[in-house]
Design an enzyme around this catalytic site. Structure first.
Site, PDB file in Angstrom:
ATOM      1  CG  ASP A 196      10.062  11.473  -4.700  1.00 12.99           C
ATOM      2  OD1 ASP A 196      10.945  10.611  -4.619  1.00 12.99           O
ATOM      3  OD2 ASP A 196       8.875  11.259  -4.387  1.00 12.99           O
ATOM      4  CG  HIS A 205       7.324   7.903  -3.709  1.00  7.27           C
ATOM      5  ND1 HIS A 205       8.444   8.704  -3.724  1.00  7.27           N
ATOM      6  CD2 HIS A 205       7.576   6.937  -2.796  1.00  7.27           C
ATOM      7  CE1 HIS A 205       9.324   8.239  -2.863  1.00  7.27           C
ATOM      8  NE2 HIS A 205       8.829   7.154  -2.279  1.00  7.27           N
TER       9      HIS A 205
HETATM   10  N1  LIG Z   1       6.747   8.139   0.372  1.00  6.21           N
HETATM   11  C1  LIG Z   1       8.025   8.211   0.670  1.00  6.21           C
HETATM   12  O1  LIG Z   1       8.734   9.108   0.204  1.00  6.21           O
HETATM   13  C2  LIG Z   1       8.662   7.214   1.612  1.00  6.21           C
HETATM   14  C3  LIG Z   1       9.955   7.456   2.084  1.00  6.21           C
HETATM   15  C4  LIG Z   1      10.536   6.520   2.929  1.00  6.21           C
HETATM   16  C5  LIG Z   1       9.847   5.376   3.308  1.00  6.21           C
HETATM   17  N2  LIG Z   1       8.603   5.172   2.829  1.00  6.21           N
HETATM   18  C6  LIG Z   1       7.825   3.991   3.212  1.00  6.21           C
HETATM   19  O2  LIG Z   1       7.368   4.169   4.555  1.00  6.21           O
HETATM   20  C7  LIG Z   1       7.085   2.886   5.114  1.00  6.21           C
HETATM   21  C8  LIG Z   1       7.654   2.767   6.513  1.00  6.21           C
HETATM   22  O3  LIG Z   1       9.055   2.836   6.473  1.00  6.21           O
HETATM   23  P1  LIG Z   1       9.938   2.601   7.785  1.00  6.21           P
HETATM   24  O4  LIG Z   1      11.341   2.780   7.375  1.00  6.21           O
HETATM   25  O5  LIG Z   1       9.401   3.390   8.933  1.00  6.21           O
HETATM   26  O6  LIG Z   1       9.655   1.050   8.036  1.00  6.21           O
HETATM   27  P2  LIG Z   1       9.845   0.216   9.390  1.00  6.21           P
HETATM   28  O7  LIG Z   1       9.802  -1.214   9.015  1.00  6.21           O
HETATM   29  O8  LIG Z   1      10.998   0.728  10.181  1.00  6.21           O
HETATM   30  O9  LIG Z   1       8.538   0.604  10.188  1.00  6.21           O
HETATM   31  C9  LIG Z   1       7.274   0.264   9.722  1.00  6.21           C
HETATM   32  C10 LIG Z   1       6.398   0.059  10.937  1.00  6.21           C
HETATM   33  O10 LIG Z   1       5.083  -0.161  10.462  1.00  6.21           O
HETATM   34  C11 LIG Z   1       4.495  -1.106  11.322  1.00  6.21           C
HETATM   35  N3  LIG Z   1       3.337  -1.703  10.651  1.00  6.21           N
HETATM   36  C12 LIG Z   1       3.328  -2.689   9.722  1.00  6.21           C
HETATM   37  N4  LIG Z   1       2.063  -2.982   9.407  1.00  6.21           N
HETATM   38  C13 LIG Z   1       1.283  -2.145  10.090  1.00  6.21           C
HETATM   39  C14 LIG Z   1      -0.119  -1.955  10.202  1.00  6.21           C
HETATM   40  N5  LIG Z   1      -0.981  -2.715   9.504  1.00  6.21           N
HETATM   41  N6  LIG Z   1      -0.597  -1.010  11.034  1.00  6.21           N
HETATM   42  C15 LIG Z   1       0.256  -0.263  11.740  1.00  6.21           C
HETATM   43  N7  LIG Z   1       1.598  -0.396  11.719  1.00  6.21           N
HETATM   44  C16 LIG Z   1       2.091  -1.324  10.900  1.00  6.21           C
HETATM   45  C17 LIG Z   1       5.614  -2.109  11.621  1.00  6.21           C
HETATM   46  O11 LIG Z   1       5.353  -2.849  12.789  1.00  6.21           O
HETATM   47  C18 LIG Z   1       6.797  -1.161  11.770  1.00  6.21           C
HETATM   48  O12 LIG Z   1       6.999  -0.766  13.112  1.00  6.21           O
HETATM   49  C19 LIG Z   1       7.629   1.860   4.111  1.00  6.21           C
HETATM   50  O13 LIG Z   1       6.564   1.387   3.304  1.00  6.21           O
HETATM   51  C20 LIG Z   1       8.588   2.689   3.270  1.00  6.21           C
HETATM   52  O14 LIG Z   1       8.790   2.136   2.003  1.00  6.21           O
HETATM   53  C21 LIG Z   1       7.989   6.066   1.995  1.00  6.21           C
HETATM   54  O1  LIG Z   2      12.785   3.944  -1.859  1.00  4.95           O
HETATM   55  C1  LIG Z   2      12.145   3.414  -0.954  1.00  4.95           C
HETATM   56  O2  LIG Z   2      11.735   2.256  -0.999  1.00  4.95           O
HETATM   57  C2  LIG Z   2      11.857   4.223   0.289  1.00  4.95           C
HETATM   58  C3  LIG Z   2      11.305   5.542  -0.043  1.00  4.95           C
HETATM   59  O3  LIG Z   2      10.180   5.459  -0.879  1.00  4.95           O
HETATM   60  C4  LIG Z   2      12.325   6.496  -0.599  1.00  4.95           C
HETATM   61  O4  LIG Z   2      12.055   7.117  -1.629  1.00  4.95           O
HETATM   62  O5  LIG Z   2      13.391   6.654   0.011  1.00  4.95           O
END
Ligand SMILES: NC(=O)c1ccc[n+]([C@@H]2O[C@H](COP(=O)([O-])OP(=O)(O)OC[C@H]3O[C@@H](n4cnc5c(N)ncnc54)[C@H](O)[C@@H]3O)[C@@H](O)[C@H]2O)c1
Ligand SMILES: O=C(O)C[C@H](O)C(=O)O
Length: 329
Positions: free
Chosen positions: A159, A187
């Site tokens: 962000d 967030h």
């Molecule tokens: N904080 C932020 O700014 C931010 C930014 C982007 C994404 N995210 C979050 O990050 C997370 C992951 O995003 P992504 O795009 O990599 O998703 P994705 O679905 O591509 O990958 C997530 C992975 O987590 C694994 N997983 C699920 N449960 C699990 C567990 N209990 N233990 C270990 N692994 C597990 C899944 O098998 C998958 O491979 C999501 O919750 C997304 O919303 C946060």
């Molecule tokens: O917005 C989402 O769900 C993914 C991540 O937290 C983001 O900010 O891109």
């Protein structure tokens, strides 16, 4: 050469994992003289895909990469971890808010918090990326008996980076000229990207961008809704920029912050700025020369900012209430 450090990454076969692991292994996070061990944690069904990622890590022949351990066993996965990057969880789909994931993802972080406490190195630091990251970090922290609260972080750096980019574009400057940008709160769509204290080339943003209507009415919602805009455009949530922000967060927590500046990260509130004690809220943080961090004090909070911060804190308190069964004691 230094002794290797161990980095545990959950969700290692996911989108963010794919954009993150190779940069850690290359030395881009911990430096060109710091060997790393990777412990890659996935759920059982994703282990075959994780094997493919491990093959690719092997095929890079990274000079700094020592051991790579793929596993679905949390005790193995967090064994000796100096950093635990908790990415693994389900991302939201179009039309959802990040908080809607609490019921799906929150429970993941109880077992992970416990496993970190039982197996990680004594200096372990944990960054939660998986959404809703503030409250997931709270759950992990609350379940990690014996690990100090100041070792738990939730990622709001994406962000901050988004906000800097928006301000730079509006002002017609490079984003590196934007400093002192604090994301306050959650967030989520209530987060407050604080333009009132941000600077461009050392001058208040409000003197460089005098269009207050744009700052309040376009800048803030654009940053708050950027994740949703990416999901709409890509059909999947941000991944490369999220991995990049995770790296920025770790680098900022490992290196002293430039004099007068700060970085945004969710930390366990000590009550500073009237933010309820004990929740994980984003605020201005600086990393000291000895590697510890502190909340930057004395950042002016005007009435406009107060209202925005309070709204995001209220949402965090609601989230905490919703997961109270996952928080011991
Ligand atoms: N904080 C932020 O700014 C931010 C930014 C982007 C994404 N995210 C979050 O990050 C997370 C992951 O995003 P992504 O795009 O990599 O998703 P994705 O679905 O591509 O990958 C997530 C992975 O987590 C694994 N997983 C699920 N449960 C699990 C567990 N209990 N233990 C270990 N692994 C597990 C899944 O098998 C998958 O491979 C999501 O919750 C997304 O919303 C946060
Ligand atoms: O917005 C989402 O769900 C993914 C991540 O937290 C983001 O900010 O891109």
């Amino acid at each position: 050469m230094k002794d290797p450090i161990t980095i545990s990454v959950t969700g290692a076969a996911g989108q963010i994992g794919y954009a993150l692991l190779f940069r850690i292994a290359s030395g881009a996070v911990f430096g060109p003289d710091q060997p790393v061990n990777l412990r890659l944690i996935e759920i059982e069904p994703a282990l075959p895909a994780l094997d493919g990622v491990v093959m690719e890590l092997d095929d890079c022949a990274f000079p700094l990469l020592r051991e790579v351990v793929p596993t679905a066993d949390l005790a193995v996965g967090f064994s000796g971890a100096n950093w635990a990057l908790l990415v693994g969880s389900v991302p939201r789909k179009a039309g959802m808010e990040r908080g809607d994931l609490l019921g799906i993802n929150g429970k993941i972080f109880t077992g992970q918090g416990q496993a970190i406490a039982a197996n990680a190195a004594s200096d372990v630091r944990t960054l939660v990326v998986g959404n809703p990251c503030n409250t997931n970090a709270l759950i992990a922290m609350a379940n990690a008996d014996g690990v100090p609260n100041d070792r738990f972080f939730a990622m709001t750096r994406l962000d901050e980076n988004r906000a800097k980019s928006q301000l730079a574009t509006k002002a017609g400057v490079h984003h590196s000229q934007v400093s002192n940008l604090c994301i306050w709160g959650n967030h989520s769509a209530t987060q407050y990207p604080d333009f009132t204290n941000a600077k461009i080339d050392g001058k208040p943003v409000t003197e460089v961008i005098t269009d207050r209507a744009w700052l309040e009415g376009e800048f803030i919602p654009t940053v708050q809704q950027r994740g949703a805009a990416i999901i709409k455009a890509r059909g999947a949530s941000s991944a490369a920029s999220a991995a990049n922000a995770a790296i920025d967060t770790v680098v900022s927590l490992c290196n002293p912050t430039a004099e007068g500046d700060w970085h945004s990260v969710g930390v366990c509130s000590d009550g500073s700025y009237g933010i309820a004690e004990g929740i994980i809220a984003s605020m201005p943080i600086r990393t000291k020369a000895d590697g510890s961090w502190e909340v930057v004090q004395g950042v002016p909070v005007d009435d406009f900012s107060r209202g925005k911060i309070d709204a995001s804190v209220a949402e965090l308190l609601e989230e905490r209430e919703a997961v109270k069964d996952l928080i011991p004691g």
